[in-house]
Design a protein around this motif. Structure first.
Motif, PDB file in Angstrom:
ATOM      1  N   ALA A  34     -67.675 139.086  77.905  1.00  0.00           N
ATOM      2  CA  ALA A  34     -67.068 139.989  78.886  1.00  0.00           C
ATOM      3  C   ALA A  34     -68.142 140.872  79.496  1.00  0.00           C
ATOM      4  O   ALA A  34     -69.016 141.388  78.799  1.00  0.00           O
ATOM      5  N   LEU A  35     -68.074 141.034  80.807  1.00  0.00           N
ATOM      6  CA  LEU A  35     -69.045 141.859  81.512  1.00  0.00           C
ATOM      7  C   LEU A  35     -68.598 143.309  81.407  1.00  0.00           C
ATOM      8  O   LEU A  35     -67.767 143.788  82.172  1.00  0.00           O
ATOM      9  N   LEU A  36     -69.145 144.001  80.423  1.00  0.00           N
ATOM     10  CA  LEU A  36     -68.817 145.393  80.139  1.00  0.00           C
ATOM     11  C   LEU A  36     -69.891 146.273  80.775  1.00  0.00           C
ATOM     12  O   LEU A  36     -71.082 146.087  80.526  1.00  0.00           O
ATOM     13  N   GLU A  37     -69.468 147.241  81.574  1.00  0.00           N
ATOM     14  CA  GLU A  37     -70.425 148.049  82.325  1.00  0.00           C
ATOM     15  C   GLU A  37     -69.934 149.484  82.428  1.00  0.00           C
ATOM     16  O   GLU A  37     -68.837 149.828  81.983  1.00  0.00           O
ATOM     17  N   TRP A  38     -70.730 150.355  83.003  1.00  0.00           N
ATOM     18  CA  TRP A  38     -70.407 151.688  83.498  1.00  0.00           C
ATOM     19  C   TRP A  38     -69.494 152.482  82.563  1.00  0.00           C
ATOM     20  O   TRP A  38     -68.339 152.763  82.866  1.00  0.00           O
ATOM     21  N   THR A  39     -70.048 152.828  81.405  1.00  0.00           N
ATOM     22  CA  THR A  39     -69.313 153.659  80.462  1.00  0.00           C
ATOM     23  C   THR A  39     -69.250 155.103  80.961  1.00  0.00           C
ATOM     24  O   THR A  39     -70.017 155.529  81.826  1.00  0.00           O
ATOM     25  N   VAL A  51     -65.175 143.395  83.830  1.00  0.00           N
ATOM     26  CA  VAL A  51     -64.820 142.333  84.760  1.00  0.00           C
ATOM     27  C   VAL A  51     -63.785 141.429  84.107  1.00  0.00           C
ATOM     28  O   VAL A  51     -63.943 141.005  82.953  1.00  0.00           O
ATOM     29  N   LEU A  52     -62.720 141.127  84.835  1.00  0.00           N
ATOM     30  CA  LEU A  52     -61.609 140.312  84.334  1.00  0.00           C
ATOM     31  C   LEU A  52     -61.630 138.969  85.054  1.00  0.00           C
ATOM     32  O   LEU A  52     -61.041 138.812  86.129  1.00  0.00           O
ATOM     33  N   PRO A  53     -62.331 137.968  84.489  1.00  0.00           N
ATOM     34  CA  PRO A  53     -62.511 136.696  85.202  1.00  0.00           C
ATOM     35  C   PRO A  53     -61.203 135.998  85.554  1.00  0.00           C
ATOM     36  O   PRO A  53     -61.126 135.310  86.564  1.00  0.00           O
ATOM     37  N   GLU A  54     -60.178 136.199  84.716  1.00  0.00           N
ATOM     38  CA  GLU A  54     -58.916 135.510  84.972  1.00  0.00           C
ATOM     39  C   GLU A  54     -58.067 136.220  86.022  1.00  0.00           C
ATOM     40  O   GLU A  54     -56.987 135.756  86.367  1.00  0.00           O
ATOM     41  N   GLU A  55     -58.545 137.353  86.507  1.00  0.00           N
ATOM     42  CA  GLU A  55     -57.865 138.076  87.586  1.00  0.00           C
ATOM     43  C   GLU A  55     -58.778 138.149  88.804  1.00  0.00           C
ATOM     44  O   GLU A  55     -58.998 139.213  89.391  1.00  0.00           O
ATOM     45  N   GLU A  56     -59.359 137.005  89.154  1.00  0.00           N
ATOM     46  CA  GLU A  56     -60.211 136.880  90.334  1.00  0.00           C
ATOM     47  C   GLU A  56     -61.453 137.762  90.255  1.00  0.00           C
ATOM     48  O   GLU A  56     -62.022 138.151  91.277  1.00  0.00           O
ATOM     49  N   ARG A 376     -65.123 148.828  71.716  1.00  0.00           N
ATOM     50  CA  ARG A 376     -64.599 147.571  72.262  1.00  0.00           C
ATOM     51  C   ARG A 376     -65.445 146.446  71.706  1.00  0.00           C
ATOM     52  O   ARG A 376     -66.591 146.241  72.107  1.00  0.00           O
ATOM     53  N   ALA A 377     -64.900 145.724  70.730  1.00  0.00           N
ATOM     54  CA  ALA A 377     -65.617 144.612  70.104  1.00  0.00           C
ATOM     55  C   ALA A 377     -65.488 143.372  70.967  1.00  0.00           C
ATOM     56  O   ALA A 377     -64.541 143.237  71.755  1.00  0.00           O
ATOM     57  N   PRO A 378     -66.434 142.435  70.862  1.00  0.00           N
ATOM     58  CA  PRO A 378     -66.313 141.194  71.632  1.00  0.00           C
ATOM     59  C   PRO A 378     -65.141 140.358  71.147  1.00  0.00           C
ATOM     60  O   PRO A 378     -64.830 140.337  69.949  1.00  0.00           O
ATOM     61  N   ALA A 379     -64.482 139.688  72.066  1.00  0.00           N
ATOM     62  CA  ALA A 379     -63.385 138.792  71.713  1.00  0.00           C
ATOM     63  C   ALA A 379     -63.948 137.439  71.297  1.00  0.00           C
ATOM     64  O   ALA A 379     -65.098 137.107  71.571  1.00  0.00           O
ATOM     65  N   ASN A 442     -75.353 135.139  73.094  1.00  0.00           N
ATOM     66  CA  ASN A 442     -74.873 134.882  74.443  1.00  0.00           C
ATOM     67  C   ASN A 442     -74.057 133.604  74.420  1.00  0.00           C
ATOM     68  O   ASN A 442     -74.562 132.534  74.081  1.00  0.00           O
ATOM     69  N   GLN A 443     -72.769 133.722  74.752  1.00  0.00           N
ATOM     70  CA  GLN A 443     -71.879 132.569  74.628  1.00  0.00           C
ATOM     71  C   GLN A 443     -72.242 131.447  75.600  1.00  0.00           C
ATOM     72  O   GLN A 443     -72.021 130.274  75.291  1.00  0.00           O
ATOM     73  N   GLU A 444     -72.797 131.784  76.748  1.00  0.00           N
ATOM     74  CA  GLU A 444     -73.206 130.735  77.680  1.00  0.00           C
ATOM     75  C   GLU A 444     -74.363 129.935  77.098  1.00  0.00           C
ATOM     76  O   GLU A 444     -74.421 128.710  77.238  1.00  0.00           O
TER      77      GLU A 444
END
Length: 653
Positions: A34-39, A51-56, A376-379, A442-444
């Protein structure tokens, strides 16, 4: 915070490299990191954008309460700004009281909105002539106004733009009356947002002009704030003449001190500017306490209420530490080796961190006791058992220069390759090129390594994280130094017996796509395939086709135009297109304003698909850097199929 637990050894089956059956699917790779940014902080709660990839690819503002993780804003708001195309800090809490709410930029129309708990967001900024004409970022609150950077672009391509520091009334009156927006300053063509002195009457910001990029030369500007809220004459306090100030912030303890992260000695170190206006290096070290300013509002030095500084620092990695007034630097304990998007409420530090054993997480660090708590832990942690253990390696080029790399060997908990058989390897050339990648889980990358394909992530000359001298190895030599350094690292891997020279491919996006394509042309006997994402390929036309922020970038990467016209032709990947023999897949977003589709299409026009098989995948609605799950998954699947055919293995699925 700890990394994944140690996994006991178990009997493994032996299968050819590249054919291993892995549960890490392309969709998992797209969703898993997950692209986690701007705390930031909203009252006592930590918030961040995700960033929510499944919501465009929408960017939601998230928080964690006793009821779990949820969005802060009601409805489908997209907390994102397109300032300089790469974006910037898109939101800010208006005070330390949660009930006062936040201001934020909304992605689709780029307008600034205010939100208070229990209400719907309302606009603060006027609508542009078309959606996205007016863009805002990097906010500060002063009285009954929010001060920020405003960018005005002439059309959707963002090839020309103007920038001002502006003040927006918090009562929303400017939403329908543009005359209520006050322009504060426009000292440079590019600027960061304003930093208002807490309780004081001064404001600071950074500025720079073409042809410089912010890692070349910037000016730290300071101006008095008059009683009527207008600014006095802005004065440069630091920077200029080949010095890059990459961040400036005021002390929050009422002392009036100004801190600047700058590199007069070749490394981004923390400096204090006192009443005499002279900078003093607080912790002189051959380390970086900052990064290249690709996004407006990034911070690595956070003033604390007790007079100390929370700092993010390191060489080739980033640790979180606390720097005291006497120059003592104490790092937080724990495995995290990358900290970014840091923020503070003056007492605690929120950030996104990761390590070789853990994917990106949002954490809360407390300097008082040294504790680091995961917010927020990684899923999808069950797939982390299929992640490899990477390590750093430095090779030596023909010119004696070091070439830094991250090595990700093939790994599967239940499978190994045949004894004595080197694995196929995939070289990764990062984007930027004045940037770097992180040695983290890195999952990719796991998508490839868990199938028996090694990944060699090269931090070629020009990368950040190793000081200005290493960064400037690429000056005038883009398309040469990066290509040579990738080949040096590959040959080092082969010399160590880890890689088969007949089974090497290369991949990269943006500037990394340039390096991947140039490598196919310059080293036709070394690389057997390439995955090329949204690349720069024709520097002559790219100067006029790309957005304003990077339109003069090539002045340093290749040379000033038109004096260096011959180098533009010779160093372009298109110059050697006739030498390309390896198949490739080219992946392009059709809405890309940084590297428009015309760049990719010029390579295809010079390629005969009868002698060089290629596949071109163009994605409507995607820009520079894919955000949608389906796009990322389709791209990875296409890459894997290509590498299987070119490197001689049959992927399991």
């Amino acid at each position: 915070m700890t990394d994944a637990p140690h996994r006991p050894a178990r009997a493994k089956r032996t299968l050819p490299y590249g054919t291993w059956d892995s549960p890490v699917g392309a969709e998992d790779a797209a969703r898993g990191d997950a692209l986690l940014e701007w705390t930031g902080f909203l009252g006592d709660d930590v918030c961040w954008t995700e960033v929510l990839p499944e919501e465009e690819g929408r960017s939601g503002l998230m928080t964690r309460t006793a009821h779990g993780i949820h969005e802060v804003l009601p409805g489908r708001w997209d907390v994102r700004t397109r300032v300089i195309e790469y974006g910037g800090r898109p939101w800010l809490a208006l005070s330390d009281r949660a009930e006062d709410g936040i201001v934020f930029s909304h992605g689709p129309d780029q307008r600034v909105h205010r939100w208070r708990p229990g209400t719907d967001p309302v606009p603060l900024s006027p609508a542009g002539a078309w959606p996205g004409e007016l863009r805002y970022a990097d906010f500060a609150v002063r009285g009954d106004e929010v001060w920020c950077l405003r960018e005005t672009v002439t059309d959707a391509s963002a090839r020309t733009a103007e920038r001002h520091l502006v003040a927006l009334p918090l009562d929303g009156s400017a939403a329908g009356d543009p005359s209520r927006v006050r322009e504060l300053a426009a000292t440079h063509h590019f600027m960061t947002g304003p930093r208002v002195e807490p309780g004081g009457d001064r404001v600071a910001w950074l500025g720079w002009d073409h042809p410089d990029m912010p890692w070349d030369t910037t000016d730290l500007m300071v101006a008095d704030i008059r009683p009527d809220g207008t600014l006095g004459v802005a004065t440069p306090l630091m920077g200029g003449g080949g010095e890059s100030v990459t961040q400036a912030d005021w002390a929050v303890d009422g002392s009036g001190r100004l801190y600047a992260v700058s590199d007069p000695d070749g490394w981004w170190n923390v400096h204090e500017i006192g009443a005499d206006g002279l900078p003093r290096n607080l912790c002189p070290r051959p380390e970086e306490f900052g990064e290249a300013l690709w996004r407006i509002g990034l911070r690595w030095c956070l003033p604390l209420l007790d007079g100390g500084l929370a700092v993010v620092h390191g060489v080739g990695e980033r640790r979180l530490g606390v720097l005291t007034a006497d120059g003592t630097l104490t790092d937080f304990a724990g495995p995290a080796t990358e900290w970014h998007f840091a923020s503070t409420d003056g007492r605690r530090v929120a950030a996104v961190c990761s390590s070789p054993g853990r994917r990106r997480s949002v954490v809360l660090a407390d300097p008082a006791d040294g504790a680091v708590r995961v917010v927020r832990a990684p899923a999808g942690a069950s797939l982390d058992a299929y992640a490899t253990t990477p390590y750093r390696r430095t090779y030596t080029g023909a010119d004696g220069e070091p070439v830094h790399a991250h090595v990700y060997p093939p790994h599967h908990p239940d499978t190994t390759g045949p004894e004595g058989e080197p694995a196929p390897w995939l070289v990764l050339a990062h984007g930027g090129p004045t940037s770097r990648t992180h040695l983290v889980l890195n999952q990719e990358i796991s998508y490839f390594t868990s199938r028996g394909i090694g990944v060699l992530d090269v931090q070629y000359g020009g990368s950040t994280g190793y000081g200005r001298a290493y960064r400037e190895r690429l000056r005038g030599t883009w398309g040469l130094t990066d290509v040579q350094d990738c080949a040096t690292a590959v040959r080092g891997l082969v010399a160590e017996g880890l890689a088969d020279p007949r089974r090497i491919a290369i991949r990269g996006g943006s500037a990394g796509g340039w390096t991947a394509a140039a490598s196919l042309a310059a080293e036709p006997d070394l690389y057997r395939a390439a995955g090329i994402y949204y690349p720069v390929l024709d520097p002559v036309t790219w100067r006029d086709e790309t957005h304003d922020f990077e339109s003069r970038y090539l002045d340093t990467l290749i040379g000033p135009w038109p004096d260096a016209e011959d180098r533009y032709a010779k160093q372009s990947p298109l110059h050697g297109a006739a030498h390309i023999r390896a198949p490739f897949v080219l992946l392009q977003g059709l809405d890309d304003t940084v590297c428009p589709p015309a760049q990719a299409e010029r390579l295809l026009a010079l390629t005969d698909d009868r002698s060089v098989p290629y596949r071109y995948l163009a994605f409507p609605g995607e820009g520079h850097g894919f955000r949608r799950t389906a796009t990322i998954a389709d791209s990875l699947t296409a890459e894997l199929l290509l590498y299987g055919r070119a490197l001689g293995f049959a992927p399991a699925h």
